[in-house]
Design a protein around this motif. Structure first.
Motif, PDB file in Angstrom:
ATOM      1  N   VAL A 179      -4.597  -1.647  -4.960  1.00  0.00           N
ATOM      2  CA  VAL A 179      -4.256  -1.054  -3.667  1.00  0.00           C
ATOM      3  C   VAL A 179      -3.369  -2.038  -2.911  1.00  0.00           C
ATOM      4  N   PRO A 180      -2.170  -1.593  -2.517  1.00  0.00           N
ATOM      5  CA  PRO A 180      -1.306  -2.481  -1.733  1.00  0.00           C
ATOM      6  C   PRO A 180      -1.973  -2.864  -0.414  1.00  0.00           C
ATOM      7  N   ALA A 181      -1.706  -4.046   0.067  1.00  0.00           N
ATOM      8  CA  ALA A 181      -2.331  -4.545   1.300  1.00  0.00           C
ATOM      9  C   ALA A 181      -2.018  -3.661   2.500  1.00  0.00           C
ATOM     10  N   SER A 182      -0.875  -3.024   2.488  1.00  0.00           N
ATOM     11  CA  SER A 182      -0.463  -2.217   3.638  1.00  0.00           C
ATOM     12  C   SER A 182      -1.050  -0.800   3.623  1.00  0.00           C
ATOM     13  N   VAL A 183      -1.858  -0.469   2.613  1.00  0.00           N
ATOM     14  CA  VAL A 183      -2.397   0.882   2.466  1.00  0.00           C
ATOM     15  C   VAL A 183      -3.884   0.893   2.792  1.00  0.00           C
ATOM     16  N   ARG A 194      -7.718   1.602   2.479  1.00  0.00           N
ATOM     17  CA  ARG A 194      -8.575   1.581   1.295  1.00  0.00           C
ATOM     18  C   ARG A 194      -9.387   2.875   1.228  1.00  0.00           C
ATOM     19  N   LEU A 250      -2.773   6.120  -7.314  1.00  0.00           N
ATOM     20  CA  LEU A 250      -3.146   4.803  -7.836  1.00  0.00           C
ATOM     21  C   LEU A 250      -3.932   4.892  -9.148  1.00  0.00           C
TER      22      LEU A 250
END
Length: 78
Positions: free
Chosen positions: A57-61, A63, A69
């Motif tokens: 998971v990208p940090a900017s998305v 959770r 994904l």
């Protein structure tokens, strides 16, 4: 899913999965047959037919579950 199962080479399927894949590919109602399988049998079929990868998971998305994904790659006979 019908085409993938129909074209799968059952002879190259791992021994434990072979009868399960044959049962699924030989039915007219794959969904109903799938629903009758145990969780362990479903795992066996999935492991025999595909590789499932859960991407980071990208940090900017946020959770939360995102189907984008999850990557599914069909295994091909070698």
């Amino acid at each position: 899913m019908d085409q993938e199962l129909a074209t799968l080479s059952i002879a190259r399927t791992p021994d434990r999965a072979r009868p399960l894949v044959a049962k699924l590919s030989g039915t007219t109602d794959i969904r109903a047959s799938w629903n009758r399988l145990s969780i362990d049998d479903r795992k066996t079929v999935v492991n025999a037919l595909m590789t499932v990868t859960i991407l980071p998971v990208p940090a900017s998305v946020q959770r939360r579950f995102q189907k984008e994904l999850i990557r599914i790659d069909w295994k091909t006979p070698s």
